[in-house]
Design a protein around this motif. Structure first.
Motif, PDB file in Angstrom:
ATOM      1  N   HIS A  37       0.830  -1.200   0.000  1.00  0.00           N
ATOM      2  CA  HIS A  37       0.000   0.000   0.000  1.00  0.00           C
ATOM      3  C   HIS A  37       0.870   1.258   0.000  1.00  0.00           C
ATOM      4  CE1 HIS A  37       0.945   0.610   4.278  1.00  0.00           C
ATOM      5  NE2 HIS A  37       0.764  -0.692   4.427  1.00  0.00           N
ATOM      6  N   ASP A  69      -3.956  -1.832  -2.955  1.00  0.00           N
ATOM      7  CA  ASP A  69      -3.101  -2.600  -2.050  1.00  0.00           C
ATOM      8  C   ASP A  69      -2.016  -3.373  -2.788  1.00  0.00           C
ATOM      9  OD1 ASP A  69      -5.335  -4.049  -3.047  1.00  0.00           O
ATOM     10  OD2 ASP A  69      -5.036  -5.637  -1.581  1.00  0.00           O
ATOM     11  N   GLY A 117     -11.455  -3.266   2.895  1.00  0.00           N
ATOM     12  CA  GLY A 117     -10.296  -3.088   2.022  1.00  0.00           C
ATOM     13  C   GLY A 117     -10.068  -1.645   1.628  1.00  0.00           C
ATOM     14  N   VAL A 120      -7.343   0.881   3.142  1.00  0.00           N
ATOM     15  CA  VAL A 120      -5.984   1.044   2.636  1.00  0.00           C
ATOM     16  C   VAL A 120      -5.899   2.371   1.885  1.00  0.00           C
ATOM     17  CG1 VAL A 120      -4.289   0.101   1.007  1.00  0.00           C
ATOM     18  CG2 VAL A 120      -5.597  -1.435   2.467  1.00  0.00           C
TER      19      VAL A 120
END
Length: 230
Positions: A37, A69, A117, A120
């Motif tokens: 990231h 990511d 998610g 990130v």
């Protein structure tokens, strides 16, 4: 970040809180498959140094697809150490920030996972030095080959190292538990076909964007999982 040996003196996994990258060694020359990231460049450099290696020997960063990511630290690492950045032709405009990240078609159970998610950091626009196509040869791992594996994104790829039996599957396959079709796909039907194509390579080592590498009975485990994917 955790550093995990996959193949001693050859292949290491860099595991982040969400997602992971892989470091391949050809002597002193280094290849990074995916790049964690945004903001993780210093951790990646520290991991490289902890292995007795030098970040300035990073030759290339191969991106399996355009998600944050996987792309995050690629630009910073490339700018600092002169590595080339590779991505498939169809995802390269997204990596460069010229097109938006494609929205997946989410199953209901995927929605909370997807929202997690998104914690990130967004990847900054990142240069792509080489746009890849299916079957392209890459100069690492005694001969690495690009396998176009669309479905997760249009330009998702696997990287196959046939002489070492290693497959980097990106997010086409997940292994958080038994191997399964990866989540958050733009085209689930395509993703299933890509899963089957990658499994058909019969690797002895499977490396995934999420979940532990598979090193025992890999070919048969992936074949069974691919046969049951839908």
């Amino acid at each position: 970040m955790d550093l995990v040996d996959v193949l001693p003196n050859r292949l290491h996994m860099l595991r982040f809180p969400i997602g992971q990258a892989y470091l391949w060694r050809d002597g002193e020359a280094l290849t990074l498959v995916d790049a964690g990231h945004a903001g993780s460049a210093a951790e990646i450099e520290g991991a490289i140094r902890s292995l007795g290696l030098l970040p300035e020997h990073l030759r290339r960063i191969v991106l399996t697809h355009c998600h944050r990511d996987h792309v995050g630290a690629a630009g910073e690492l490339a700018a600092r150490w002169g590595a080339s950045v590779f991505a498939h032709r169809l995802d390269a405009p997204v990596v460069r920030g010229e097109r938006p990240v494609p929205e997946p078609v989410l199953l209901e159970w995927e929605i909370p996972l997807y929202e997690h998610g998104l914690t990130v950091p967004e990847a900054p626009p990142t240069r792509v030095d080489r746009e890849l196509e299916d079957g392209d040869a890459l100069e690492f791992g005694d001969g690495a080959y690009v396998v176009h594996a669309p479905g997760h994104t249009d330009g998702s790829i696997g990287i196959h190292l046939p002489r070492h039996g290693v497959l980097f599957a990106g997010d086409c396959i997940a292994a958080v538990g038994p191997p399964m079709l990866g989540v958050f796909n733009v085209d689930r039907g395509q993703a299933v076909e890509s899963f089957r194509r990658l499994a058909g390579l019969a690797p002895s080592v499977g490396c995934f964007g999420h979940g532990d590498p598979l090193t025992v009975d890999t070919a048969s485990v992936l074949a069974d999982a691919a046969a049951g994917a839908a």
